[in-house]
Design a protein around this motif. Structure first.
Motif, PDB file in Angstrom:
ATOM      1  N   ARG A   1      -0.707  45.941  67.153  1.00  0.00           N
ATOM      2  CA  ARG A   1       0.360  46.467  67.634  1.00  0.00           C
ATOM      3  C   ARG A   1       0.592  47.841  68.412  1.00  0.00           C
ATOM      4  O   ARG A   1       1.231  48.004  69.498  1.00  0.00           O
ATOM      5  N   GLU A   2      -0.203  48.641  67.731  1.00  0.00           N
ATOM      6  CA  GLU A   2      -0.013  50.045  68.382  1.00  0.00           C
ATOM      7  C   GLU A   2      -1.055  50.523  69.400  1.00  0.00           C
ATOM      8  O   GLU A   2      -0.942  51.557  69.795  1.00  0.00           O
ATOM      9  N   GLN A   3      -1.940  49.477  69.479  1.00  0.00           N
ATOM     10  CA  GLN A   3      -3.022  49.783  70.390  1.00  0.00           C
ATOM     11  C   GLN A   3      -2.590  49.703  72.001  1.00  0.00           C
ATOM     12  O   GLN A   3      -1.391  49.330  72.192  1.00  0.00           O
ATOM     13  N   ALA A   4      -3.743  50.191  72.802  1.00  0.00           N
ATOM     14  CA  ALA A   4      -3.103  50.079  74.286  1.00  0.00           C
ATOM     15  C   ALA A   4      -2.927  48.731  75.000  1.00  0.00           C
ATOM     16  O   ALA A   4      -2.211  48.548  75.795  1.00  0.00           O
ATOM     17  N   THR A   5      -3.431  47.682  74.166  1.00  0.00           N
ATOM     18  CA  THR A   5      -3.379  46.133  74.484  1.00  0.00           C
ATOM     19  C   THR A   5      -2.279  45.237  73.875  1.00  0.00           C
ATOM     20  O   THR A   5      -2.200  45.024  72.930  1.00  0.00           O
ATOM     21  N   HIS A   6      -0.826  45.661  74.269  1.00  0.00           N
ATOM     22  CA  HIS A   6       0.107  45.164  73.504  1.00  0.00           C
ATOM     23  C   HIS A   6       0.427  43.567  73.799  1.00  0.00           C
ATOM     24  O   HIS A   6       0.169  43.082  74.951  1.00  0.00           O
ATOM     25  N   TYR A   7       0.290  42.743  72.506  1.00  0.00           N
ATOM     26  CA  TYR A   7       0.616  41.570  72.737  1.00  0.00           C
ATOM     27  C   TYR A   7       1.403  40.736  73.601  1.00  0.00           C
ATOM     28  O   TYR A   7       1.329  39.696  74.132  1.00  0.00           O
ATOM     29  N   ARG A   8       2.659  41.325  73.883  1.00  0.00           N
ATOM     30  CA  ARG A   8       3.636  40.985  74.846  1.00  0.00           C
ATOM     31  C   ARG A   8       3.355  40.742  76.011  1.00  0.00           C
ATOM     32  O   ARG A   8       3.410  39.640  76.907  1.00  0.00           O
ATOM     33  N   GLY A   9       2.470  41.599  76.550  1.00  0.00           N
ATOM     34  CA  GLY A   9       1.843  41.571  77.882  1.00  0.00           C
ATOM     35  C   GLY A   9       0.798  40.356  78.118  1.00  0.00           C
ATOM     36  O   GLY A   9       0.605  39.754  78.983  1.00  0.00           O
ATOM     37  N   PHE A  10       0.074  40.336  76.638  1.00  0.00           N
ATOM     38  CA  PHE A  10      -0.937  38.996  76.773  1.00  0.00           C
ATOM     39  C   PHE A  10      -0.157  37.609  77.065  1.00  0.00           C
ATOM     40  O   PHE A  10      -0.715  36.914  77.833  1.00  0.00           O
ATOM     41  N   PHE A  11       0.877  37.502  76.373  1.00  0.00           N
ATOM     42  CA  PHE A  11       1.636  36.224  76.536  1.00  0.00           C
ATOM     43  C   PHE A  11       2.348  36.062  77.650  1.00  0.00           C
ATOM     44  O   PHE A  11       2.150  35.040  78.380  1.00  0.00           O
ATOM     45  N   ASP A  12       2.720  37.029  78.385  1.00  0.00           N
ATOM     46  CA  ASP A  12       3.269  37.113  79.894  1.00  0.00           C
ATOM     47  C   ASP A  12       2.175  36.702  80.774  1.00  0.00           C
ATOM     48  O   ASP A  12       2.329  35.913  81.642  1.00  0.00           O
ATOM     49  N   PHE A  13       1.062  37.153  80.535  1.00  0.00           N
ATOM     50  CA  PHE A  13      -0.280  37.008  81.262  1.00  0.00           C
ATOM     51  C   PHE A  13      -0.903  35.772  81.052  1.00  0.00           C
ATOM     52  O   PHE A  13      -1.011  35.026  82.228  1.00  0.00           O
ATOM     53  N   TYR A  14      -1.004  35.264  79.988  1.00  0.00           N
ATOM     54  CA  TYR A  14      -1.247  33.866  79.773  1.00  0.00           C
ATOM     55  C   TYR A  14      -0.368  32.642  79.932  1.00  0.00           C
ATOM     56  O   TYR A  14      -0.634  31.806  80.669  1.00  0.00           O
ATOM     57  N   GLY A  15       0.760  32.794  79.589  1.00  0.00           N
ATOM     58  CA  GLY A  15       2.081  32.110  80.017  1.00  0.00           C
ATOM     59  C   GLY A  15       2.056  31.640  81.419  1.00  0.00           C
ATOM     60  O   GLY A  15       2.183  30.538  81.764  1.00  0.00           O
ATOM     61  N   GLY A  16       2.077  32.811  81.910  1.00  0.00           N
ATOM     62  CA  GLY A  16       2.494  32.888  83.488  1.00  0.00           C
ATOM     63  C   GLY A  16       1.534  32.540  84.585  1.00  0.00           C
ATOM     64  O   GLY A  16       1.519  32.219  85.641  1.00  0.00           O
ATOM     65  N   THR A  17       0.133  32.941  84.195  1.00  0.00           N
ATOM     66  CA  THR A  17      -1.105  32.617  84.885  1.00  0.00           C
ATOM     67  C   THR A  17      -2.096  32.008  84.586  1.00  0.00           C
ATOM     68  O   THR A  17      -2.655  31.127  85.142  1.00  0.00           O
ATOM     69  N   VAL A  18      -2.600  32.358  83.431  1.00  0.00           N
ATOM     70  CA  VAL A  18      -3.867  31.846  82.703  1.00  0.00           C
ATOM     71  C   VAL A  18      -3.959  30.411  82.311  1.00  0.00           C
ATOM     72  O   VAL A  18      -4.692  29.716  82.710  1.00  0.00           O
TER      73      VAL A  18
ATOM     74  N   VAL B   1      -8.163  37.522  85.926  1.00  0.00           N
ATOM     75  CA  VAL B   1      -7.984  35.864  85.560  1.00  0.00           C
ATOM     76  C   VAL B   1      -9.126  35.255  85.730  1.00  0.00           C
ATOM     77  O   VAL B   1      -9.495  34.439  84.687  1.00  0.00           O
ATOM     78  N   ASP B   2     -10.076  35.465  86.709  1.00  0.00           N
ATOM     79  CA  ASP B   2     -11.247  34.755  86.500  1.00  0.00           C
ATOM     80  C   ASP B   2     -12.170  34.886  85.307  1.00  0.00           C
ATOM     81  O   ASP B   2     -12.740  34.185  84.993  1.00  0.00           O
ATOM     82  N   ARG B   3     -12.033  36.476  84.829  1.00  0.00           N
ATOM     83  CA  ARG B   3     -12.823  36.863  83.764  1.00  0.00           C
ATOM     84  C   ARG B   3     -12.294  35.992  82.327  1.00  0.00           C
ATOM     85  O   ARG B   3     -13.247  35.443  81.577  1.00  0.00           O
ATOM     86  N   HIS B   4     -11.135  35.740  82.433  1.00  0.00           N
ATOM     87  CA  HIS B   4     -10.571  35.071  81.196  1.00  0.00           C
ATOM     88  C   HIS B   4     -10.722  33.603  81.289  1.00  0.00           C
ATOM     89  O   HIS B   4     -11.163  33.000  80.251  1.00  0.00           O
ATOM     90  N   ILE B   5     -10.894  33.089  82.551  1.00  0.00           N
ATOM     91  CA  ILE B   5     -11.169  31.622  82.627  1.00  0.00           C
ATOM     92  C   ILE B   5     -12.889  31.412  82.326  1.00  0.00           C
ATOM     93  O   ILE B   5     -13.030  30.349  81.690  1.00  0.00           O
ATOM     94  N   GLU B   6     -13.656  32.406  82.732  1.00  0.00           N
ATOM     95  CA  GLU B   6     -15.210  32.291  82.467  1.00  0.00           C
ATOM     96  C   GLU B   6     -15.102  32.311  81.034  1.00  0.00           C
ATOM     97  O   GLU B   6     -16.116  31.769  80.444  1.00  0.00           O
ATOM     98  N   ALA B   7     -14.515  33.220  80.206  1.00  0.00           N
ATOM     99  CA  ALA B   7     -14.595  33.035  78.687  1.00  0.00           C
ATOM    100  C   ALA B   7     -14.449  31.926  78.142  1.00  0.00           C
ATOM    101  O   ALA B   7     -14.933  31.608  77.085  1.00  0.00           O
TER     102      ALA B   7
END
Length: 326
Positions: A299-316, A273-279
């Motif tokens: 979409r087919e890469q290791a970083t799927h966007y659904r996880g991004f939205f969970d991470f940002y919406g819930g924490t960041v 989280v801190d790394r994303h806040i620093e950016a």
């Protein structure tokens, strides 16, 4: 300050972009940017749906304001056509559309066989194009015989109640001066307070400033860095290369000079989280009114966007808003 999400037409297809728009609203983002490309930057990114179709589709599933980031209304798209497309987009979004414009890149604009002008001419063309667009938004018949464009007895019949604002992107003193003089707002990808000050001095006092940048969420740091390096090595190319290289293959060749460590050192990655806040912090401290964040990886890469939205919406996002005083 508003925090938005940047829809990347270069690496996501139509259905994924529609889903991302819905997820962005659910996660608590305030607005959307969407890129306007004919080609992706590289073949690995692999997508490039028509932005006007996407805005129409997104308008039916999402109530967030949406801006093109950015449309080039000078070579590939005649300003009269951009005026009609933007007016229809404003109607479909119930007035929540903003037209972002810029001088573009050869990557997208050379396809019709016209000569790619130098930067000064492109700025001159942009200024004339914006004038044509605004005149057509009056609903009056327009006849224009200008240095770069001809419009003959043209009138737009489908118009929003109020014309959308036109935000102008600017990189370098000349472009920022034009943005301040003709734009309703300023768009950038650089966390530069000096650019904002120059925009204000050129006529942008009291006008909106917007900026966008990219991150890569994943539960695994190495997977995140690998995905960013695979899909966006071109983000570290210097100077004017992004304006003059004509094809994804040329960008891939130039990107061979970019190392994995260069990407690692330039982005927020993983689930720290801190790394994303620093950016985020440099863009907030520069004084931008709206900051847009994009998830790299495809979409087919290791970083799927659904996880991004969970991470940002819930924490960041809550932490970013606390840091920004909201």
């Amino acid at each position: 300050m508003e925090i938005g999400y940047f829809l990347s037409c270069e690496e996501y297809g139509p259905h994924d972009l529609i889903e991302q728009a819905k997820l962005a609203e659910q996660a608590g983002f305030d607005a959307l940017w969407i890129s306007d490309h004919f080609h992706p930057w590289t073949d690995t990114q692999g997508e490039s749906p028509l932005v006007w179709s996407m805005i129409g589709a997104v308008s039916q599933v999402c109530s967030l304001p949406i801006s093109t980031a950015v449309t080039c209304p000078t070579v590939r798209q005649h300003p009269a056509i951009v005026a009609q497309a933007a007016a229809t987009s404003a109607v479909l979004t119930n007035g929540r559309f903003r037209l972002g414009v810029g001088t573009g890149e050869a990557l997208n604009e050379h396809i019709t066989g016209q000569r790619w002008p130098d930067a000064d001419v492109r700025l001159e063309m942009l200024e004339e194009a914006v004038d044509v667009i605004r005149r057509l938004w009056t609903g009056e018949f327009v006849h224009h015989d200008g240095k770069h464009y001809t419009v003959e007895k043209a009138r737009l019949y489908t118009l929003p109640d109020e014309p959308p604002p036109i935000y102008v992107s600017g990189f370098g003193p000349k472009a920022i001066e034009v943005a301040g003089r003709i734009g309703d707002g300023f768009m950038s990808t650089s966390p530069s307070a000096d650019d904002i000050a120059a925009f204000r001095k050129a006529g942008g006092e009291g006008k909106v400033t917007e900026v966008g940048y990219k991150v890569t969420w994943s539960e695994d740091d190495d997977a995140a860095i690998d995905a960013a390096y695979r899909t966006w090595p071109n983000s570290e190319l210097p100077g004017e290369l992004s304006q003059v290289l004509p094809s994804p293959k040329h960008f891939e060749q130039a990107s061979e000079l970019v190392t994995r460590d260069m990407i690692k050192d330039s982005i927020a990655y993983g689930n720290d989280v801190d790394r994303h806040i620093e950016a985020f912090t440099p863009f907030a401290e520069a004084g931008f009114d709206r900051i847009y964040i994009s998830q790299m990886g495809g979409r087919e890469q290791a970083t799927h966007y659904r996880g991004f939205f969970d991470f940002y919406g819930g924490t960041v996002l809550p932490k970013l808003r606390d840091a920004a005083g909201r």
